[in-house]
Design a protein around this motif. Sequence first.
Motif, PDB file in Angstrom:
ATOM      1  N   GLY A 195      56.897  33.017  34.473  1.00 52.53           N
ATOM      2  CA  GLY A 195      56.295  33.175  33.161  1.00 52.53           C
ATOM      3  C   GLY A 195      54.789  33.239  33.282  1.00 52.53           C
ATOM      4  O   GLY A 195      54.153  32.311  33.752  1.00 52.53           O
ATOM      5  N   ASP A 196      54.205  34.378  32.878  1.00 48.74           N
ATOM      6  CA  ASP A 196      52.759  34.516  32.922  1.00 48.74           C
ATOM      7  C   ASP A 196      52.133  33.496  31.968  1.00 48.74           C
ATOM      8  O   ASP A 196      52.437  33.490  30.780  1.00 48.74           O
ATOM      9  CB  ASP A 196      52.372  35.941  32.490  1.00 48.74           C
ATOM     10  N   PRO A 197      51.259  32.612  32.476  1.00 48.93           N
ATOM     11  CA  PRO A 197      50.647  31.592  31.617  1.00 48.93           C
ATOM     12  C   PRO A 197      49.570  32.140  30.699  1.00 48.93           C
ATOM     13  O   PRO A 197      49.022  31.413  29.882  1.00 48.93           O
ATOM     14  CB  PRO A 197      50.037  30.616  32.634  1.00 48.93           C
ATOM     15  N   THR A 198      49.275  33.454  30.793  1.00 48.29           N
ATOM     16  CA  THR A 198      48.209  34.045  29.994  1.00 48.29           C
ATOM     17  C   THR A 198      48.409  33.759  28.510  1.00 48.29           C
ATOM     18  O   THR A 198      49.457  34.039  27.948  1.00 48.29           O
ATOM     19  CB  THR A 198      48.158  35.568  30.202  1.00 48.29           C
ATOM     20  N   VAL A 225      48.395  35.665  41.916  1.00 49.97           N
ATOM     21  CA  VAL A 225      48.558  36.071  43.312  1.00 49.97           C
ATOM     22  C   VAL A 225      49.824  36.893  43.477  1.00 49.97           C
ATOM     23  O   VAL A 225      49.826  37.939  44.142  1.00 49.97           O
ATOM     24  CB  VAL A 225      48.606  34.832  44.237  1.00 49.97           C
ATOM     25  N   LEU A 226      50.907  36.443  42.862  1.00 55.79           N
ATOM     26  CA  LEU A 226      52.170  37.174  42.961  1.00 55.79           C
ATOM     27  C   LEU A 226      52.045  38.563  42.342  1.00 55.79           C
ATOM     28  O   LEU A 226      52.543  39.549  42.896  1.00 55.79           O
ATOM     29  CB  LEU A 226      53.287  36.383  42.278  1.00 55.79           C
ATOM     30  N   GLN A 227      51.373  38.662  41.193  1.00 50.89           N
ATOM     31  CA  GLN A 227      51.187  39.975  40.573  1.00 50.89           C
ATOM     32  C   GLN A 227      50.289  40.846  41.438  1.00 50.89           C
ATOM     33  O   GLN A 227      50.504  42.060  41.547  1.00 50.89           O
ATOM     34  CB  GLN A 227      50.601  39.834  39.168  1.00 50.89           C
ATOM     35  N   GLY A 228      49.294  40.233  42.063  1.00 47.79           N
ATOM     36  CA  GLY A 228      48.429  40.996  42.952  1.00 47.79           C
ATOM     37  C   GLY A 228      49.179  41.526  44.157  1.00 47.79           C
ATOM     38  O   GLY A 228      48.919  42.640  44.631  1.00 47.79           O
ATOM     39  N   ILE A 229      50.128  40.740  44.671  1.00 43.06           N
ATOM     40  CA  ILE A 229      50.944  41.190  45.800  1.00 43.06           C
ATOM     41  C   ILE A 229      51.769  42.411  45.417  1.00 43.06           C
ATOM     42  O   ILE A 229      52.012  43.292  46.253  1.00 43.06           O
ATOM     43  CB  ILE A 229      51.841  40.033  46.297  1.00 43.06           C
ATOM     44  N   ASP A 230      52.185  42.499  44.152  1.00 47.46           N
ATOM     45  CA  ASP A 230      52.908  43.689  43.689  1.00 47.46           C
ATOM     46  C   ASP A 230      52.125  44.960  44.019  1.00 47.46           C
ATOM     47  O   ASP A 230      52.680  45.945  44.505  1.00 47.46           O
ATOM     48  CB  ASP A 230      53.139  43.635  42.180  1.00 47.46           C
ATOM     49  N   ASP A 278      46.961  53.715  43.165  1.00 45.68           N
ATOM     50  CA  ASP A 278      45.647  54.201  42.757  1.00 45.68           C
ATOM     51  C   ASP A 278      45.131  53.590  41.468  1.00 45.68           C
ATOM     52  O   ASP A 278      43.933  53.488  41.253  1.00 45.68           O
ATOM     53  CB  ASP A 278      45.695  55.721  42.609  1.00 45.68           C
ATOM     54  N   MET A 279      46.061  53.222  40.570  1.00 43.32           N
ATOM     55  CA  MET A 279      45.627  52.704  39.278  1.00 43.32           C
ATOM     56  C   MET A 279      46.691  51.752  38.729  1.00 43.32           C
ATOM     57  O   MET A 279      47.882  52.008  38.860  1.00 43.32           O
ATOM     58  CB  MET A 279      45.409  53.847  38.283  1.00 43.32           C
ATOM     59  N   GLU A 280      46.233  50.658  38.136  1.00 44.13           N
ATOM     60  CA  GLU A 280      47.147  49.755  37.445  1.00 44.13           C
ATOM     61  C   GLU A 280      46.722  49.682  35.984  1.00 44.13           C
ATOM     62  O   GLU A 280      45.549  49.480  35.674  1.00 44.13           O
ATOM     63  CB  GLU A 280      47.141  48.360  38.060  1.00 44.13           C
ATOM     64  N   ILE A 281      47.688  49.868  35.093  1.00 43.47           N
ATOM     65  CA  ILE A 281      47.421  49.838  33.659  1.00 43.47           C
ATOM     66  C   ILE A 281      48.081  48.600  33.062  1.00 43.47           C
ATOM     67  O   ILE A 281      49.249  48.315  33.332  1.00 43.47           O
ATOM     68  CB  ILE A 281      47.971  51.103  32.967  1.00 43.47           C
ATOM     69  N   GLY A 282      47.337  47.871  32.261  1.00 44.68           N
ATOM     70  CA  GLY A 282      47.892  46.678  31.620  1.00 44.68           C
ATOM     71  C   GLY A 282      47.055  46.268  30.434  1.00 44.68           C
ATOM     72  O   GLY A 282      46.020  46.877  30.134  1.00 44.68           O
ATOM     73  N   GLY A 283      47.516  45.230  29.750  1.00 39.00           N
ATOM     74  CA  GLY A 283      46.772  44.731  28.603  1.00 39.00           C
ATOM     75  C   GLY A 283      45.509  44.004  29.020  1.00 39.00           C
ATOM     76  O   GLY A 283      45.341  43.615  30.185  1.00 39.00           O
ATOM     77  N   THR A 284      44.611  43.814  28.075  1.00 41.52           N
ATOM     78  CA  THR A 284      43.356  43.126  28.380  1.00 41.52           C
ATOM     79  C   THR A 284      43.612  41.696  28.859  1.00 41.52           C
ATOM     80  O   THR A 284      42.790  41.118  29.572  1.00 41.52           O
ATOM     81  CB  THR A 284      42.448  43.077  27.134  1.00 41.52           C
ATOM     82  N   ASP A 285      44.777  41.126  28.485  1.00 49.44           N
ATOM     83  CA  ASP A 285      45.092  39.777  28.942  1.00 49.44           C
ATOM     84  C   ASP A 285      45.489  39.735  30.414  1.00 49.44           C
ATOM     85  O   ASP A 285      45.635  38.658  30.994  1.00 49.44           O
ATOM     86  CB  ASP A 285      46.213  39.173  28.083  1.00 49.44           C
ATOM     87  N   GLN A 286      45.657  40.930  31.018  1.00 51.38           N
ATOM     88  CA  GLN A 286      46.056  41.004  32.423  1.00 51.38           C
ATOM     89  C   GLN A 286      44.894  41.346  33.357  1.00 51.38           C
ATOM     90  O   GLN A 286      45.107  41.573  34.550  1.00 51.38           O
ATOM     91  CB  GLN A 286      47.154  42.066  32.595  1.00 51.38           C
ATOM     92  N   THR A 287      43.681  41.401  32.833  1.00 55.10           N
ATOM     93  CA  THR A 287      42.532  41.819  33.643  1.00 55.10           C
ATOM     94  C   THR A 287      42.390  40.980  34.907  1.00 55.10           C
ATOM     95  O   THR A 287      42.230  41.509  36.018  1.00 55.10           O
ATOM     96  CB  THR A 287      41.232  41.731  32.815  1.00 55.10           C
ATOM     97  N   PHE A 288      42.442  39.656  34.768  1.00 47.92           N
ATOM     98  CA  PHE A 288      42.292  38.769  35.929  1.00 47.92           C
ATOM     99  C   PHE A 288      43.366  39.065  36.963  1.00 47.92           C
ATOM    100  O   PHE A 288      43.077  39.179  38.169  1.00 47.92           O
ATOM    101  CB  PHE A 288      42.380  37.305  35.477  1.00 47.92           C
ATOM    102  N   MET A 296      42.964  40.697  40.767  1.00 43.00           N
ATOM    103  CA  MET A 296      43.502  40.003  41.932  1.00 43.00           C
ATOM    104  C   MET A 296      44.248  40.988  42.827  1.00 43.00           C
ATOM    105  O   MET A 296      44.227  40.880  44.059  1.00 43.00           O
ATOM    106  CB  MET A 296      44.426  38.867  41.498  1.00 43.00           C
ATOM    107  N   GLY A 297      44.895  41.989  42.201  1.00 41.49           N
ATOM    108  CA  GLY A 297      45.558  43.031  42.979  1.00 41.49           C
ATOM    109  C   GLY A 297      44.585  43.778  43.860  1.00 41.49           C
ATOM    110  O   GLY A 297      44.872  44.084  45.028  1.00 41.49           O
ATOM    111  N   ARG A 298      43.400  44.087  43.345  1.00 42.29           N
ATOM    112  CA  ARG A 298      42.359  44.747  44.146  1.00 42.29           C
ATOM    113  C   ARG A 298      41.946  43.876  45.325  1.00 42.29           C
ATOM    114  O   ARG A 298      41.768  44.358  46.443  1.00 42.29           O
ATOM    115  CB  ARG A 298      41.131  45.045  43.270  1.00 42.29           C
ATOM    116  N   GLN A 299      41.811  42.572  45.057  1.00 41.95           N
ATOM    117  CA  GLN A 299      41.386  41.673  46.128  1.00 41.95           C
ATOM    118  C   GLN A 299      42.438  41.612  47.240  1.00 41.95           C
ATOM    119  O   GLN A 299      42.094  41.608  48.430  1.00 41.95           O
ATOM    120  CB  GLN A 299      41.136  40.268  45.567  1.00 41.95           C
ATOM    121  N   ILE A 300      43.693  41.564  46.849  1.00 38.44           N
ATOM    122  CA  ILE A 300      44.758  41.488  47.859  1.00 38.44           C
ATOM    123  C   ILE A 300      44.885  42.811  48.607  1.00 38.44           C
ATOM    124  O   ILE A 300      45.178  42.829  49.814  1.00 38.44           O
ATOM    125  CB  ILE A 300      46.088  41.072  47.199  1.00 38.44           C
TER     126      ILE A 300
END
Length: 418
Positions: free
Chosen positions: A26-29, A178-183, A195-205, A209-213
């Motif tokens: 469950g995303d705690p966002t 971290v788990l979402q970033g691993i995706d 190349d690109m990930e699209i999501g809501g503004t609540d998913q920015t962090f 994290m995906g870029r960092q991983i």
Amino acid sequence: MSAASDVYKRQCKVVFVVGDFTTTIGDPTGKNKARPEISREKIESNMKTYLEQVGKILLTDEKSFSWVPNSDWFTSVTDINLPADSKIGFQVVHDGVKITTPVDPNTIVGKAIVFENTRKQVSEQTSVLRRQISVVTLTSFLWTLRHITHAQLIKRDMFQDRLAKNEDLYMHEMMYPVLQGIDSSVITTLYGSCDMEIGGTDQTFNMLMGRQIQEINKINYETAGVSSDLQAVVTMDILSGTDGVEKMSKSLDNYISIADEANDMYGKVLSIPDALIVQYFRLCTYMPMAEIEEVARDLEHGAKNPKDIKMRLAREIVAMYHGQEKALMAEAAFTNTFKHGEVPHDAAEVVITAGEKLIDVLLREHVVPSKTEFRRLIKEGAISVVETAEKIDTPDFVITKSANFRIGKRRFIKIVLK
């Protein structure tokens, strides 16, 4: 998904990652407390619903679209547990003859067979997917965590809010980004790039994290011969629910489903607060921004009745998913029902014996989900007889003659006595 459909024009492929594994966390966002666990059965039911809706917006041919559940890489062989009476066969070819040997499904060999046969990475391999299975092991997960600091994770605003209020913050919630970033990293490995990930503004962090991983895995990408370019992150505003308070959510019952029938969809759009009209035009339709700005001006200066504008919005949205003809039919049905007091022609009809309680009929016909909901509607004066406008004021109301009943804003039932 509407934003994702735009990438087709650039000859890109859309990969729909279904977070069936991360949903168990469950995303705690946006939550001020830990989310309750969701059963596997419920997750699979929701997943089927999501995939059924995708085709209403996105092209789903192999060239344009692919989907994969993240349980494909977050579950391993040892996570598989099957009933003892399950039948598993190990097939080998000897001298051109196929030989199948029964295998206990809960041995390592049996589980390995089930694992490979249930990976979407294997079952739907195409020229795009690479010939390998990606699995996140404890070893690889800990390797990733070695490159991410506690300070990076704890700085999330919702985590800080919890700590400031002295509320519990669980480790599995901190691991969610971290788990979402691993995706993103796995998608890079499977498809050659992400190349690109699209999501809501609540998913920015989470998406950053995906870029960092991806960054820390660059050397692995080079070895595997896949792109080491980091994904771009595109965020979209969050659509408010029909209550005008929370973001749209199935669990809060403030949502409009893409799969809703035309009449239901039309009625739900009309139920939104006037303050959401412009947001819904902007996020839910393809209306040009110049026209949307004109709508905003009309609302601001009182040049047009908000209800008329909302009816236009409802037509636009219903037409997108059901066509212009059904949108106009839905509008006519609404007008006849709510302006002229008519019962919808497609309202359910049930034949009963005189003396039955209304609550029993509505529960049996699944018009209301529970006795609690029925009593709530009674208390709010939301159940009435259409012909007389009489409000039902007792949970023990007994049906003594044929009548049409209105339940809530948009539900109707025709009850006929034998």
